[in-house]
Motif scaffolding. Structure first.
Motif, short mmCIF file in Angstrom:
data_model
loop_
_atom_site.label_atom_id
_atom_site.label_comp_id
_atom_site.label_asym_id
_atom_site.label_seq_id
_atom_site.Cartn_x
_atom_site.Cartn_y
_atom_site.Cartn_z
N UNK A 182 0.78 -1.30 0.10
CA UNK A 182 -0.06 0.14 0.02
C UNK A 182 0.82 1.29 0.05
N UNK A 183 1.89 1.41 0.85
CA UNK A 183 2.56 2.47 0.86
C UNK A 183 3.75 2.72 -0.29
N UNK A 211 -16.59 1.24 15.96
CA UNK A 211 -15.18 1.09 16.16
C UNK A 211 -14.63 1.35 17.23
N UNK A 233 -7.99 -7.95 3.81
CA UNK A 233 -7.40 -6.83 4.21
C UNK A 233 -7.43 -6.01 2.87
N UNK A 234 -6.84 -6.22 1.86
CA UNK A 234 -7.08 -5.47 0.58
C UNK A 234 -8.11 -5.68 -0.44
N UNK A 272 -7.73 2.60 0.42
CA UNK A 272 -7.71 3.86 1.26
C UNK A 272 -6.77 4.84 0.72
N UNK A 273 -5.69 4.67 -0.25
CA UNK A 273 -4.95 5.49 -0.54
C UNK A 273 -4.86 5.76 -2.08
N UNK A 288 -11.75 4.02 2.34
CA UNK A 288 -11.80 5.45 2.61
C UNK A 288 -11.43 6.36 1.32
N UNK A 307 -9.12 8.90 9.39
CA UNK A 307 -8.03 8.80 9.86
C UNK A 307 -6.73 8.13 9.33
N UNK A 308 -6.90 8.78 7.84
CA UNK A 308 -5.50 8.42 7.19
C UNK A 308 -4.41 9.14 7.35
N UNK A 309 -3.27 8.63 6.76
CA UNK A 309 -2.22 9.63 7.26
C UNK A 309 -2.31 10.94 6.66
N UNK A 358 -4.91 6.28 11.99
CA UNK A 358 -5.05 4.75 12.23
C UNK A 358 -4.28 4.22 11.05
N UNK A 359 -3.55 3.29 11.04
CA UNK A 359 -2.98 2.56 9.96
C UNK A 359 -3.55 1.22 9.65
N UNK A 360 -4.66 1.18 9.35
CA UNK A 360 -5.46 -0.02 9.31
C UNK A 360 -4.98 -1.21 8.17
N UNK A 361 -4.52 -0.56 7.13
CA UNK A 361 -4.15 -1.68 6.11
C UNK A 361 -2.70 -1.52 5.88
N UNK A 362 -1.86 -0.37 6.24
CA UNK A 362 -0.52 -0.22 5.83
C UNK A 362 0.45 -0.35 6.94
N UNK A 394 4.22 4.28 7.99
CA UNK A 394 3.19 5.16 7.91
C UNK A 394 3.13 6.30 8.61
#
Lengths: 388, 388, 388, 388
Positions: free
Chosen positions: B329-330, C29, C102-103, C145-146, C187, D251-253, D288-292, D297
């Motif tokens: 992802x990153x 959450x 997760x993805x 998310x990104x 998101x 709550x993304x980066x 929050x770093x849910x998936x990364x 992050x």
């Protein structure tokens, strides 16, 4: 348990102020659709407002918009209003319809323009003196369209200066109603975008400065009734500009887009004592009737506010508080919804009949033939207003 | 790794269409601020557009708005355009600025008004024939303000009928670009409120009907680049009406309010082949310059689209796909952001210099003295357009 | 003029499906608050659902969520339901609560995960076969998310492949209900963010694929009833996931946050024939009762849907059409509001009494002592569900 | 003209506080995805935070969340932090994860629960004493889900009482940072929904109470940088909870969803002196770093804040003010965009190199092998936090 005759008394006492500009043509940036019989001058607007009051018995006050309603002799205008059974309500200062205000009025980077704008505000206080109006309603279209266009903080300083000068000029029984708006006509920043900004300025100005809540001026999802409750708790709610919206500042008839929201607002008003005249909460309409007949639309809006108020008055506050204190979420919600789900039209018909009015204000208005008469008579002329 | 010369070729090839109405006065419902030197007729609008093309080398096409740009002889207008190095782009049908359209144009409950509206659309195809335009851009202000005002489904039937009649009239190389918009000027329903509605109608019409994405016409939070990717995948993206907004249809300069969004949109365009002329994606501006100088604002907008395109072209697609496939992802986000964070202004300066242009289009325009000249010459007259 | 006995018949015929997960603990959450007596397995959820049906007479169907409601023997579960006077409604495939997802599930970049997800969907069809369910409800949490995280178009391809495989597996009387959602839990992009995307996929799949409208899954300002009318016109409305919201996917009780919206939705349903069983529109609840007692909350929601339906049935369609055709905005709106402002609780009480039910379902439920009984009996165990 | 070495000094001086909970697993209500190597106790969280500080040189402070980070001996924890080159930042009181708080904490209708909640806040001040923390960050999940559920004004009274009691307990160098949030987890009212509410309470409390701006806690369309400028002007901006979002509180980066917004915010901070330590503006992350991967992050987020700050520092304030004063909209916007469009990564690489750091913090972190090491070592245990 609610006391039905107290409810009727409260409904009989409620006064809803209508806006002179609601009787004229209005529209969007795409088009202002002309309607037959619209007033050609402030006197004719008052005559229309008198029709609304005649039909509802609840709308004796009329807000003016300066310079849309500029006349030579304001005392004469006020006397004319009294002759129609009306009085002059809030004076709405218009500092947005002059080429000088392209980059703002009281917050304009150019001191000459700021001076001109403040002078107009002061002139509005003169008009209040002349007409007996107690309320100066200030809405500023000021803001910026692009990041960097102007200095946000400097504009706050200029705003504070302008407000302070006007505040000093107020008479003993006069006050400022400061309005806020999220966006439009400015699209990046508005100088008074939210209730917090208006509140902070009013706090600094003093007791004669209060916040006015326009129900169409919030971001999506904003809980307006929370703001109402908060301002009432702080003694800073000056009044409402009622209208309704689905998206932005749509300026539809009050109660048309979200009658449940209007009820929730009136519930906070009633619960927190805001119906009492001494709190000074003004119930004003501020809306545009772009495609519907104007006078009946104003009458309908007055009725919608009355119906929301009636439902709020019917809330069984004892049962509500008991359920709230017990933490019974469903029971508390049910008490509120019981009131909302009640059909209050018979109750309001009764109140009207008791006051010697037709129980159906719209039918009463239609029976007057006023629409046909003005359509025939009011020909020619050019309305001062709303981009038309 | 991206091929710098291929990037430059792609940038050199991109064409951005400017709107005739962007050169005229515009505003909000509150006020249209007049500016000096604005064009008084379509010929002067074309002259202004020619200045934008001269400065950028990227804007040879001009959209017209009928009847704002109505002339006696459209072939002559097109010839005049060609003489200025321009060509006529999309013909924008205007069926919202007539009193007849108060309750809608092609979806009006009154069949007479519907006929009038469809006739106007057909006339626009005549104008396409006369000017060589291939694109009929249809935006309907049609909708309702109040629940119950009209029958939503019946309006869809009327819309489908109107579109079908116009579609039949199209020549072999002509197409419909159907626009959608969430709200304004209608405030309860719009008859084409979202891409799904436009898409469904276009699908039914056939291959010559495509959807146009106006970047200011969505609900808050809508992911526009997703729509772009989806429509490209379906072969139904006809083009863009670029502008930018913070709130609603603010019509600010493209890329001004959210440059990152414009980049993400162009990333989907580039990734999905939408820059290739054969996909027929038209890159049009549709915006209002209410408070800023108009020609420089159009130039700036063209530059903003070019910069977003340049960044999108710089995305290292190999690295991106590798990171995406690996579920990193990153890393995938970083590849995209690397391109976005690059300062592409030197690259575009190079492209311009290579085409014999001033690397700084705004400076080039200022040096012409056009603003001063037109302010002096264009006096009097009355613009046809935007509520002014 | 509406026919009161036809209205009563329609109300008596309406069936509202309740969700098994609505009987269990749920939350945000931040916290899932446990309540006494919540079911510990699918059998106990059915027992709770039977209470709702007993009190309302209108809720014989129960949606299952797999694997939350996974059992060894689905035929036995269905038989158990029948024994309680219930039947199994939609099977809701859950492909979001496994670390593998997760993805994404069916759109995951990893083919192994996609296979696993599709296998789960196919297993859900097996469960439909075993339980007699006809509806496969598909909601995908899939998205990113990104920006750059994954390829939007490639994900559409994967989605289309997965849907096609599942569609092939459907029996003659089975169908897909494809749900869309603007955001959450992803998101940046959701793979099915709006009705347009769901519609386009369903169109490609064929007649057994329809769109389900969850009333909490839209961007702010979206006109949901327009979508409902449009999908009904296209024959693609599979049903509703009713709940209500003030902000995002709040999942509050249906009709609690915006009763007027629910009425407007039901007005489109009624007007366009969507109450008729042959149109296949499923009226399902999908909501969370985080802080209120669950069974009474479901009963209240059923009642709210019934009240909105009753009001919609009371609309005087003849008068409405006449006013619409005449272009009388205020009269048309008034016809609709007349129905909305009617207190329909007496009418529904009559319908219930006529069916041998307590006119007050909540009182009937309270009288059973079920809440106290289950609180005492259902101790220990661990619920499968909602992050609890 | 900006002074490059002053810019570098300012960047070197900036401190960004990272949250202990950002290192742990987090998720949505649908699923918390577990990641390998996440910390099992507060000591391990500090160890992770030390990695971020080692890589960036800019993150020496760590916020704690109580009780997620509850330990026996807080002085020992602080000493441990100092041993890692860290210090304890804000103490975040958590009054939302206990069954008692279902209907609120400090605003709960039940006085016993209110007492419990206030006691927890007071305990947090004890922890501040023990750890040397100066900041008590208060975010209340308190609110209601349904109209009528509780009395909005009474809840404000309870809130004011709780805050007053905590304020009294503060030491000389301690302060309250009061956070606001539009919605979630409450869905009808939040007791501190907006900056105006937080501001009004802080004003009443006194100089040691300030507002904290969480960039994800606003209604769509809210102009956050306006709020920042306003609070700085009032001396009431305590700090930021940085994160980013496309829709709600995603709550993304920080800087990931809207880098231009982050720049505009930092522009107001820089312009209004908010970088100066004496203004006390805390630059905190809350995400929050849910998936990364979590540590990278956080590093990326620190870098994003630094890049936005660098661009803000590069704004040519002289040119900006000149253009603003002249009312030159396009020129003023261009000055700001010049800074934004600059690629500041080389400048930050220089700053890092000058401080003896790797110019690429992410590469530096990867080179440590920390991720692999902790994945191998941190097995078992149960994290205290975020619904996991």
């Amino acid at each position: 348990m609610t006391d039905r005759s107290a409810v009727q008394d409260a409904l009989r006492a409620q006064r809803i102020e209508t806006p002179s500009w609601g009787y004229g043509n209005s529209g969007t940036r795409f088009k202002v659709f002309a309607q037959p019989g619209v007033p050609r001058d402030p006197y004719e607007k008052l005559a229309d407002a008198a029709q609304v009051h005649a039909a509802t018995g609840a709308a004796p006050k009329v807000s003016l918009h300066i310079p849309w309603d500029a006349v030579e002799d304001y005392a004469a205008l006020a006397a004319h209003a009294r002759g129609l059974g009306l009085e002059i309500g809030a004076i709405n200062a218009n500092v947005f319809q002059d080429d000088d205000y392209k980059l703002g009025s009281v917050t304009n980077p150019d001191p000459r323009v700021r001076r001109k704008a403040v002078d107009h505000l002061l002139e509005c206080v003169d008009i209040m003196d002349a007409t007996g109006s107690t309320d100066l309603k200030l809405w500023f279209s000021d803001g910026t369209n692009y990041p960097g266009q102007d200095d946000t903080s400097a504009r706050q300083d200029r705003l504070a200066d302008a407000l302070a000068e006007v505040y000093q000029r107020l008479g003993d029984d006069q006050r400022i109603l400061l309005e806020y708006k999220l966006f439009e006509p400015a699209f990046y920043t508005m100088d008074v975008p939210d209730w917090g900004t208006a509140y902070a300025h009013c706090l600094r100005l003093g007791p004669k400065a209060t916040v006015v809540v326009d129900t169409g001026h919030h971001a999506p999802g904003t809980n307006i009734e929370f703001i109402v409750a908060f301002l009432l708790r702080e003694g800073k709610l000056g009044g409402f500009d009622f209208n309704s919206r689905f998206y932005a500042d749509d300026d539809l008839m009050a109660g048309a887009a979200d009658p449940f929201q209007l009820f929730r607002i009136m519930h906070e008003v009633v619960k927190n004592g805001g119906l009492a005249p001494e709190t000074g909460v003004a119930f004003m309409l501020d809306q545009c009737h772009n495609i519907e007949a104007k006078i009946p639309a104003v009458i309908r809006s007055v009725m919608n506010v009355q119906e929301a108020t009636a439902k709020a008055l019917l809330v069984d506050t004892g049962a509500l508080t008991a359920a709230q204190d017990a933490g019974d979420v469903l029971a508390a919600n049910e008490v509120l919804m019981d009131a909302y789900n009640t059909d209050v039209r018979p109750l309001l018909a009764e109140v009207r009949a008791g006051a010697g009015l037709d129980p159906n204000p719209l039918a009463a208005y239609r029976a007057t033939g006023w629409a046909e008469q003005t359509a025939a008579e009011r020909v020619g002329g050019h309305q001062a207003g709303w981009g038309a």
